[in-house]
Design an enzyme around this catalytic site. Structure first.
Site, short mmCIF file in Angstrom:
data_model
loop_
_atom_site.label_atom_id
_atom_site.label_comp_id
_atom_site.label_asym_id
_atom_site.label_seq_id
_atom_site.Cartn_x
_atom_site.Cartn_y
_atom_site.Cartn_z
N ASP A 58 35.26 38.79 32.64
CA ASP A 58 35.60 38.38 34.00
C ASP A 58 37.05 38.76 34.29
O ASP A 58 37.96 38.33 33.57
CB ASP A 58 35.41 36.86 34.13
CG ASP A 58 35.48 36.38 35.57
OD1 ASP A 58 36.16 37.03 36.40
OD2 ASP A 58 34.86 35.34 35.88
N ASN A 84 38.20 48.00 41.38
CA ASN A 84 36.95 48.12 42.12
C ASN A 84 36.14 46.83 42.15
O ASN A 84 35.39 46.59 43.10
CB ASN A 84 36.12 49.25 41.50
CG ASN A 84 34.72 49.33 42.05
OD1 ASN A 84 34.50 49.64 43.21
ND2 ASN A 84 33.73 49.04 41.20
N TYR A 152 35.27 37.77 53.41
CA TYR A 152 35.42 38.95 52.56
C TYR A 152 36.50 39.88 53.12
O TYR A 152 37.34 40.39 52.37
CB TYR A 152 34.08 39.68 52.48
CG TYR A 152 34.13 40.97 51.69
CD1 TYR A 152 34.09 40.96 50.31
CD2 TYR A 152 34.20 42.20 52.35
CE1 TYR A 152 34.12 42.15 49.58
CE2 TYR A 152 34.23 43.39 51.63
CZ TYR A 152 34.20 43.36 50.25
OH TYR A 152 34.24 44.54 49.54
N GLY A 153 36.47 40.09 54.44
CA GLY A 153 37.45 40.98 55.06
C GLY A 153 38.88 40.50 54.86
O GLY A 153 39.80 41.30 54.67
N ALA A 154 39.07 39.18 54.88
CA ALA A 154 40.41 38.64 54.65
C ALA A 154 40.91 38.97 53.26
O ALA A 154 42.11 39.28 53.07
CB ALA A 154 40.40 37.13 54.86
N LYS A 156 40.10 41.62 51.52
CA LYS A 156 40.41 43.05 51.48
C LYS A 156 41.68 43.36 52.28
O LYS A 156 42.45 44.27 51.91
CB LYS A 156 39.23 43.86 52.00
CG LYS A 156 38.04 43.86 51.05
CD LYS A 156 38.44 44.41 49.68
CE LYS A 156 37.29 44.47 48.71
NZ LYS A 156 37.68 45.04 47.40
#
Length: 233
Positions: A58, A84, A152-154, A156
């Site tokens: 992890d 990634n 999720y966008g936050a 990234k």
């Protein structure tokens, strides 16, 4: 031989990129949470002539991150770090009003905190490399307000800004944060189960955009596939 660490390499883009790098003579340290899928990726890379160290674990675990960097050191150093590995935080995605906070915290740990921790561990080797580089996986959702992609966008968007600051602080490195676009992956299918992904690129179709960055070594910046040579400013 050049050496790369690729996280999240058991499937999808991580596996495709590992295979492509192996075909170009890179040695690899590969990470993923699932040992079986990771070993399949490792064997595919070894079949292309690469020396491969596969470490299941992890990325939020500091000891695991140290293990990855130690493996790169044993292979001779570190020329490329590919952050990634990522998680959605909730599957399928939901509006922010329904976003589970525990899931959001988990996504921050995997998508933001762990990449920073791995970078900190790897920086001495990257600085010592003749042409050290860092790739962070971005997303359209980091810059565009898509319904249900807020959590999720936050994460990234945070990774993007962190990468931009790293590029300023480490001018001797190339730092690229790359939006691969929509891909036919298990992750996107889990995010939006009702979405038709037949028109999306496969990970293998996106990999040439990453290889082009390594070949041309443009300035640090944000890039988009399939045309990564044009920075998105």
């Amino acid at each position: 031989m050049a050496v790369a660490i690729v996280t999240g390499a058991s499937r999808g883009l991580g596996r495709a990129l590992a295979s492509a790098l192996a075909g170009r003579g890179w040695d690899l340290v590969l990470d993923a949470r699932t040992a079986d899928g990771l070993e399949e990726s490792a064997e595919a890379a070894r079949a292309r002539g690469a020396r491969v160290v596969a470490r299941a674990g992890d990325v939020t675990d500091a000891a695991h991150r140290r293990e990855l960097v130690a493996a790169a050191r044993e292979l001779g150093g570190l020329d490329l770090l590919v952050n990634n590995a990522a998680i959605l935080g909730v599957e399928p995605l939901v509006p922010l009003g329904d976003q589970p906070l525990d899931g959001f915290r988990a996504a921050l740990e995997v998508n933001v905190v762990a990449p920073l921790g791995l970078l900190q561990e790897a920086l001495p080797l990257l600085r010592a490399a003749p042409a050290g580089a860092v790739i962070g996986l971005s997303s359209d959702a980091a810059v565009t307000a898509y319904r249900t992609w807020g959590g999720y966008g936050a994460t990234k968007a945070a990774l993007d800004l962190m990468s931009a600051v790293l590029a300023v602080e480490e001018p001797g490195l190339r730092v690229w944060w790359v939006d691969p676009g929509s891909m036919r992956t298990d992750m996107l299918a889990a995010a939006e189960p009702d979405e038709d992904l037949s028109g999306a690129n496969t990970p293998a179709e996106v990999v040439p955009a990453f290889l082009r960055l390594l070949d041309e070594r443009p300035a640090s910046g944000r890039y988009t596939a399939p045309e990564p040579a044009e920075a998105v400013r």
